[in-house]
Enzyme design. Structure first.
Site, mmCIF file in Angstrom:
data_model
loop_
_atom_site.group_PDB
_atom_site.id
_atom_site.type_symbol
_atom_site.label_atom_id
_atom_site.label_comp_id
_atom_site.label_asym_id
_atom_site.label_seq_id
_atom_site.Cartn_x
_atom_site.Cartn_y
_atom_site.Cartn_z
ATOM 1 N N ARG A 141 -0.992 -5.681 -8.809
ATOM 2 C CA ARG A 141 0.142 -6.577 -8.550
ATOM 3 C C ARG A 141 0.419 -7.487 -9.729
ATOM 4 O O ARG A 141 1.549 -7.858 -9.991
ATOM 5 C CB ARG A 141 -0.142 -7.457 -7.325
ATOM 6 C CG ARG A 141 0.100 -6.762 -6.028
ATOM 7 C CD ARG A 141 -0.573 -7.477 -4.901
ATOM 8 N NE ARG A 141 -1.995 -7.264 -4.972
ATOM 9 C CZ ARG A 141 -2.808 -7.325 -3.931
ATOM 10 N NH1 ARG A 141 -2.346 -7.651 -2.748
ATOM 11 N NH2 ARG A 141 -4.081 -7.084 -4.076
ATOM 12 N N HIS A 181 0.831 -1.215 0.000
ATOM 13 C CA HIS A 181 0.000 0.000 0.000
ATOM 14 C C HIS A 181 0.863 1.261 0.000
ATOM 15 O O HIS A 181 0.605 2.195 -0.760
ATOM 16 C CB HIS A 181 -0.890 0.042 1.251
ATOM 17 C CG HIS A 181 -1.911 -1.048 1.349
ATOM 18 N ND1 HIS A 181 -2.026 -1.868 2.446
ATOM 19 C CD2 HIS A 181 -2.874 -1.441 0.487
ATOM 20 C CE1 HIS A 181 -3.021 -2.713 2.261
ATOM 21 N NE2 HIS A 181 -3.553 -2.482 1.080
ATOM 22 N N LYS A 237 -18.179 -7.799 6.389
ATOM 23 C CA LYS A 237 -16.793 -8.265 6.303
ATOM 24 C C LYS A 237 -16.207 -8.363 7.712
ATOM 25 O O LYS A 237 -16.488 -7.503 8.562
ATOM 26 C CB LYS A 237 -15.985 -7.260 5.484
ATOM 27 C CG LYS A 237 -15.017 -7.888 4.515
ATOM 28 C CD LYS A 237 -14.506 -6.887 3.504
ATOM 29 C CE LYS A 237 -13.125 -7.261 3.021
ATOM 30 N NZ LYS A 237 -12.619 -6.337 2.021
ATOM 31 N N SER A 245 -2.525 -7.874 2.292
ATOM 32 C CA SER A 245 -2.946 -7.880 3.700
ATOM 33 C C SER A 245 -3.385 -9.282 4.111
ATOM 34 O O SER A 245 -3.176 -9.709 5.242
ATOM 35 C CB SER A 245 -4.089 -6.891 3.930
ATOM 36 O OG SER A 245 -3.654 -5.576 3.709
HETATM 37 P P1 ADP Z 1 -9.527 -4.476 -0.355
HETATM 38 O O1 ADP Z 1 -10.026 -4.879 0.983
HETATM 39 O O2 ADP Z 1 -10.442 -3.549 -1.131
HETATM 40 O O3 ADP Z 1 -8.958 -5.596 -1.187
HETATM 41 P P2 ADP Z 1 -6.843 -3.700 0.278
HETATM 42 O O4 ADP Z 1 -6.608 -2.957 1.530
HETATM 43 O O5 ADP Z 1 -6.411 -5.130 0.221
HETATM 44 O O6 ADP Z 1 -8.347 -3.515 -0.045
HETATM 45 O O7 ADP Z 1 -6.180 -2.955 -0.970
HETATM 46 C C1 ADP Z 1 -6.414 -1.626 -1.298
HETATM 47 C C2 ADP Z 1 -5.668 -1.269 -2.577
HETATM 48 O O8 ADP Z 1 -4.291 -1.525 -2.411
HETATM 49 C C3 ADP Z 1 -6.083 -2.059 -3.819
HETATM 50 O O9 ADP Z 1 -6.015 -1.211 -4.945
HETATM 51 C C4 ADP Z 1 -5.012 -3.104 -3.931
HETATM 52 O O10 ADP Z 1 -4.855 -3.551 -5.255
HETATM 53 C C5 ADP Z 1 -3.811 -2.316 -3.474
HETATM 54 N N1 ADP Z 1 -2.726 -3.179 -3.011
HETATM 55 C C6 ADP Z 1 -2.723 -4.013 -1.966
HETATM 56 N N2 ADP Z 1 -1.531 -4.646 -1.857
HETATM 57 C C7 ADP Z 1 -0.766 -4.187 -2.882
HETATM 58 C C8 ADP Z 1 0.558 -4.466 -3.347
HETATM 59 N N3 ADP Z 1 1.343 -5.363 -2.752
HETATM 60 N N4 ADP Z 1 0.992 -3.812 -4.428
HETATM 61 C C9 ADP Z 1 0.200 -2.928 -5.078
HETATM 62 N N5 ADP Z 1 -1.054 -2.624 -4.686
HETATM 63 C C10 ADP Z 1 -1.534 -3.249 -3.618
#
Ligand code: ADP
Length: 163
Positions: free
Chosen positions: A91, A18, A42, A129
């Site tokens: 990713r 992030h 969720k 995450s």
């Molecule tokens: P959600 O619960 O909507 O999946 P996340 O908190 O997992 O939300 O992710 C929020 C944003 O961060 C999304 O656009 C996701 O693609 C991006 N993201 C998460 N991890 C990475 C990473 N390792 N590299 C690039 N973008 C990421």
């Protein structure tokens, strides 16, 4: 008009994946709202207050960044805060396959909010995450995937929630 983007997610917890996207997006916008989406259906590992406080700590001296939580449609949250852009990180092609129809739908729903995709750096493409939570729940060391100034706090809280 300020160029405002929303970066929405659960941030359960915030990872180096992030922060890579946030840091590289900052020069592109005047204002970046990190929106923590709250979905009653969720289940989260970390309480909202902690997830928000961690992001606040990371970006307290970055004037462009605001951290907020929201419920409901992300496009409605964008409209409430006059954001013209949605920021998403990619990713791999699986992320793209998931994100493209959502971006198209959001464009239609919002009459024009543009989704801006940034591709993550190769060093972060394995980070999510979900994987971080899995490691923490199983007593592994997730610190290489977490922002340095937060990793102890996140690992300690996971430990106390777990025992
Ligand atoms: P959600 O619960 O909507 O999946 P996340 O908190 O997992 O939300 O992710 C929020 C944003 O961060 C999304 O656009 C996701 O693609 C991006 N993201 C998460 N991890 C990475 C990473 N390792 N590299 C690039 N973008 C990421």
């Amino acid at each position: 008009m300020k160029r405002t983007a929303v970066f929405a997610g659960s941030f359960d917890p915030i990872t180096l994946g992030h922060t890579d996207i946030i840091n590289r997006a900052l020069p592109l916008f005047d204002r970046l709202i990190i929106g923590i989406g709250v979905n009653s259906r969720k289940k989260y590992l970390f309480p909202l207050a902690e997830r928000k406080a961690w992001i606040d700590t990371l970006y307290q001296s970055e004037e462009k960044v605001e951290v907020m939580d929201f419920t409901g449609l992300t496009v409605d949250f964008c409209r409430q805060h006059n954001a013209q852009f949605l920021l998403r990180g990619l990713r791999n092609s699986q992320d793209f396959g998931y994100e493209q129809p959502i971006a198209q739908l959001n464009h239609q729903l919002s009459a024009g909010i543009e989704t801006i995709f940034l591709s993550c750096l190769p060093a972060y493409s394995h980070i999510s995450s979900t994987i971080v939570r899995e490691i923490l729940i199983n007593n592994g060391d997730a610190s290489p995937m977490l922002p340095g100034m937060l990793s102890k706090k996140i690992c300690d809280l996971a430990d106390s929630l777990h025992h």
